[in-house]
Design a protein around this motif. Structure first.
Motif, PDB file in Angstrom:
ATOM      1  N   LEU A  39       0.843  -1.158   0.072  1.00  0.00           N
ATOM      2  CA  LEU A  39       0.066  -0.016  -0.005  1.00  0.00           C
ATOM      3  C   LEU A  39       1.004   1.421   0.113  1.00  0.00           C
ATOM      4  N   GLU A  40       2.068   1.214   0.889  1.00  0.00           N
ATOM      5  CA  GLU A  40       2.680   2.432   0.821  1.00  0.00           C
ATOM      6  C   GLU A  40       3.558   2.642  -0.385  1.00  0.00           C
ATOM      7  N   LEU A  41       4.090   1.409  -1.215  1.00  0.00           N
ATOM      8  CA  LEU A  41       4.586   1.641  -2.438  1.00  0.00           C
ATOM      9  C   LEU A  41       3.452   2.119  -3.571  1.00  0.00           C
ATOM     10  N   LEU A  42       2.232   1.671  -3.404  1.00  0.00           N
ATOM     11  CA  LEU A  42       1.366   1.969  -4.261  1.00  0.00           C
ATOM     12  C   LEU A  42       1.116   3.676  -4.117  1.00  0.00           C
ATOM     13  N   GLN A  43       0.842   4.205  -2.795  1.00  0.00           N
ATOM     14  CA  GLN A  43       0.835   5.371  -2.502  1.00  0.00           C
ATOM     15  C   GLN A  43       1.954   6.471  -2.970  1.00  0.00           C
ATOM     16  N   TRP A  44       3.093   5.973  -2.769  1.00  0.00           N
ATOM     17  CA  TRP A  44       4.261   6.521  -3.469  1.00  0.00           C
ATOM     18  C   TRP A  44       4.285   6.778  -5.074  1.00  0.00           C
ATOM     19  N   THR A  45       3.977   5.543  -5.592  1.00  0.00           N
ATOM     20  CA  THR A  45       3.874   5.491  -7.137  1.00  0.00           C
ATOM     21  C   THR A  45       2.958   6.499  -7.627  1.00  0.00           C
ATOM     22  N   ARG A  46       1.829   6.692  -7.056  1.00  0.00           N
ATOM     23  CA  ARG A  46       0.931   7.517  -7.493  1.00  0.00           C
ATOM     24  C   ARG A  46       1.200   9.200  -7.388  1.00  0.00           C
ATOM     25  N   THR A  47       2.268   9.283  -6.783  1.00  0.00           N
ATOM     26  CA  THR A  47       2.700  10.834  -6.437  1.00  0.00           C
ATOM     27  C   THR A  47       3.871  10.941  -7.592  1.00  0.00           C
ATOM     28  N   PHE A  79      -0.987  -0.829 -11.635  1.00  0.00           N
ATOM     29  CA  PHE A  79      -0.453  -1.294 -10.403  1.00  0.00           C
ATOM     30  C   PHE A  79      -1.637  -2.506  -9.952  1.00  0.00           C
ATOM     31  N   LEU A  80      -1.107  -3.587 -10.060  1.00  0.00           N
ATOM     32  CA  LEU A  80      -1.822  -4.713  -9.675  1.00  0.00           C
ATOM     33  C   LEU A  80      -1.596  -5.325  -8.175  1.00  0.00           C
ATOM     34  N   MET A  81      -2.467  -5.141  -7.432  1.00  0.00           N
ATOM     35  CA  MET A  81      -2.175  -5.855  -6.067  1.00  0.00           C
ATOM     36  C   MET A  81      -2.420  -7.283  -5.875  1.00  0.00           C
ATOM     37  N   VAL A  82      -1.224  -8.170  -5.712  1.00  0.00           N
ATOM     38  CA  VAL A  82      -1.531  -9.521  -5.448  1.00  0.00           C
ATOM     39  C   VAL A  82      -1.186  -9.991  -4.118  1.00  0.00           C
ATOM     40  N   THR A  83      -2.314 -10.358  -3.531  1.00  0.00           N
ATOM     41  CA  THR A  83      -2.473 -10.464  -2.066  1.00  0.00           C
ATOM     42  C   THR A  83      -3.506 -11.534  -1.553  1.00  0.00           C
ATOM     43  N   SER A  84      -3.292 -12.048  -0.240  1.00  0.00           N
ATOM     44  CA  SER A  84      -4.244 -12.680   0.196  1.00  0.00           C
ATOM     45  C   SER A  84      -5.197 -11.793   1.000  1.00  0.00           C
ATOM     46  N   GLU A 117      -9.966  -8.804   2.093  1.00  0.00           N
ATOM     47  CA  GLU A 117     -11.042  -8.186   3.082  1.00  0.00           C
ATOM     48  C   GLU A 117     -11.530  -6.714   2.703  1.00  0.00           C
ATOM     49  N   ARG A 118     -12.927  -6.355   2.765  1.00  0.00           N
ATOM     50  CA  ARG A 118     -13.291  -5.391   1.963  1.00  0.00           C
ATOM     51  C   ARG A 118     -12.460  -4.132   2.401  1.00  0.00           C
ATOM     52  N   GLU A 119     -12.175  -3.998   3.475  1.00  0.00           N
ATOM     53  CA  GLU A 119     -11.311  -2.636   4.028  1.00  0.00           C
ATOM     54  C   GLU A 119     -10.386  -2.368   3.343  1.00  0.00           C
ATOM     55  N   TYR A 120      -9.470  -3.633   2.860  1.00  0.00           N
ATOM     56  CA  TYR A 120      -8.260  -3.649   2.380  1.00  0.00           C
ATOM     57  C   TYR A 120      -8.389  -3.292   0.733  1.00  0.00           C
ATOM     58  N   VAL A 121      -9.444  -3.875   0.310  1.00  0.00           N
ATOM     59  CA  VAL A 121      -9.706  -3.400  -1.289  1.00  0.00           C
ATOM     60  C   VAL A 121      -9.999  -2.044  -1.170  1.00  0.00           C
ATOM     61  N   LEU A 122     -10.892  -1.488  -0.272  1.00  0.00           N
ATOM     62  CA  LEU A 122     -11.180  -0.069  -0.503  1.00  0.00           C
ATOM     63  C   LEU A 122      -9.926   0.857  -0.167  1.00  0.00           C
ATOM     64  N   GLY A 141      -5.366   4.447  -5.461  1.00  0.00           N
ATOM     65  CA  GLY A 141      -4.970   4.298  -7.070  1.00  0.00           C
ATOM     66  C   GLY A 141      -4.625   3.115  -7.618  1.00  0.00           C
ATOM     67  N   VAL A 142      -5.100   1.949  -6.958  1.00  0.00           N
ATOM     68  CA  VAL A 142      -4.929   0.539  -7.557  1.00  0.00           C
ATOM     69  C   VAL A 142      -5.643   0.235  -8.913  1.00  0.00           C
ATOM     70  N   ASN A 143      -5.151  -0.264  -9.676  1.00  0.00           N
ATOM     71  CA  ASN A 143      -5.635  -0.766 -11.191  1.00  0.00           C
ATOM     72  C   ASN A 143      -6.596  -2.048 -10.954  1.00  0.00           C
ATOM     73  N   ASP A 144      -5.933  -2.834 -10.150  1.00  0.00           N
ATOM     74  CA  ASP A 144      -6.771  -4.202 -10.100  1.00  0.00           C
ATOM     75  C   ASP A 144      -6.170  -4.897  -8.839  1.00  0.00           C
ATOM     76  N   TYR A 145      -6.952  -6.199  -8.484  1.00  0.00           N
ATOM     77  CA  TYR A 145      -6.668  -6.910  -7.350  1.00  0.00           C
ATOM     78  C   TYR A 145      -6.882  -8.308  -7.751  1.00  0.00           C
ATOM     79  N   LEU A 146      -5.689  -9.129  -7.351  1.00  0.00           N
ATOM     80  CA  LEU A 146      -5.727 -10.463  -7.627  1.00  0.00           C
ATOM     81  C   LEU A 146      -5.417 -11.346  -6.143  1.00  0.00           C
ATOM     82  N   GLY A 147      -6.411 -12.202  -5.855  1.00  0.00           N
ATOM     83  CA  GLY A 147      -6.304 -12.828  -4.288  1.00  0.00           C
ATOM     84  C   GLY A 147      -5.409 -13.962  -4.673  1.00  0.00           C
TER      85      GLY A 147
END
Length: 259
Positions: free
Chosen positions: A65-73, A82-87, A90-95, A101-107
């Motif tokens: 998440l921190e890398l994503l936030q830095w990337t968007r600056t 930016f594709l988040m690949v993670t276990s 949960e809804r709060e993490y996706v939000l 600014g994530v583009n997609d999510y892969l569980g």
């Protein structure tokens, strides 16, 4: 574009190597760099430009998440997929990821087909894939399409739910088979497994929500449910080590109720 430059970030070496292999297989002309944390990835991003970032969430030193936030600056990375690949599904993490600014999510766990689909979708929108690259990826997806994931109809009905508590990890699982001596449970393949012969505690959940007496035991075997490296489920067999008459009485009643 003749060469796709891909950045893979995950603190698990096996996952990094697996993702990199999937990418190279689908896109032979790609260039893949892999790092174990966001801070090392950030340094590499400052030295070269990537076309897509595949990143885990929980990592030491700098999270996904921190890398994503830095990337968007960064102007040069503001629109890079930016594709988040993670276990962490949960809804709060996706939000949080969407807001950053994530583009997609892969569980996790995921198949090669699922990963390639996400990459094609992300890079195809910006015209970053050549017709040849899209054609090869489509062919790979077609080949993988014959290897279907197990469905609810093909999977045997579980005999209940349980928690498998190991020394440093707790797994939610479905009970495949159960008797007074042992239990076979199935867990999702998230690339972390119980250790063979490790002491464990099995908490079996009743339909009412109450828990059966906690049963002590040890891991007899750990085995993939399918003969493939990315098997979505893993079977764990646990031998009970309890002689407590009260626990055995509770267990006997539970077994009778699910037969």
């Amino acid at each position: 574009m003749s060469k796709i430059k891909v950045l893979v970030v995950d603190d698990a070496r096996f996952i990094r190597e697996r993702v990199a292999s999937m990418v190279r297989n689908a896109f032979p002309d790609s260039s893949v760099d892999a790092f174990e944390n966001g801070r090392d990835a950030m340094k590499s991003m400052q030295a070269r430009q990537y076309d897509i970032i595949l990143c885990d969430w929980e990592m030491p030193q700098m999270s996904g998440l921190e890398l994503l936030q830095w990337t968007r600056t960064r102007p040069e990375y503001n629109t890079v997929p930016f594709l988040m690949v993670t276990s962490r599904g949960e809804r709060e993490y996706v939000l949080k990821a969407i807001q950053a600014g994530v583009n997609d999510y892969l569980g996790k766990p995921f198949t090669s087909e699922q990963l390639v689909q996400k990459i094609v979708k992300a890079l195809g929108k910006g015209g970053r894939l050549s017709p040849e690259q899209q054609e090869r990826a489509a062919k790979l997806l077609q080949e993988d399409g014959g290897r279907k994931e197990p469905t609810a109809k093909s999977m045997p009905k579980p005999k209940g739910l349980a928690q498998l508590r190991c020394s440093n990890q707790t797994f939610k699982c479905a009970i495949k088979d159960l008797n007074l001596r042992e239990v076979k449970v199935v867990i999702k393949n998230e690339w972390v497994f119980p250790v063979l012969l490790d002491q464990v505690v099995v908490d079996i959940e009743q339909l009412s929500g109450d828990a059966v007496a906690r049963l002590n035991g040890f891991v007899l075997s750990v085995q993939a449910t399918e003969a493939r490296q990315d098997s979505p489920y893993v079977e764990v067999r646990v031998q009970f080590a309890d002689d407590d008459p009260e626990k055995m009485a509770h267990l006997s009643k539970y077994i009778a109720s699910v037969r």
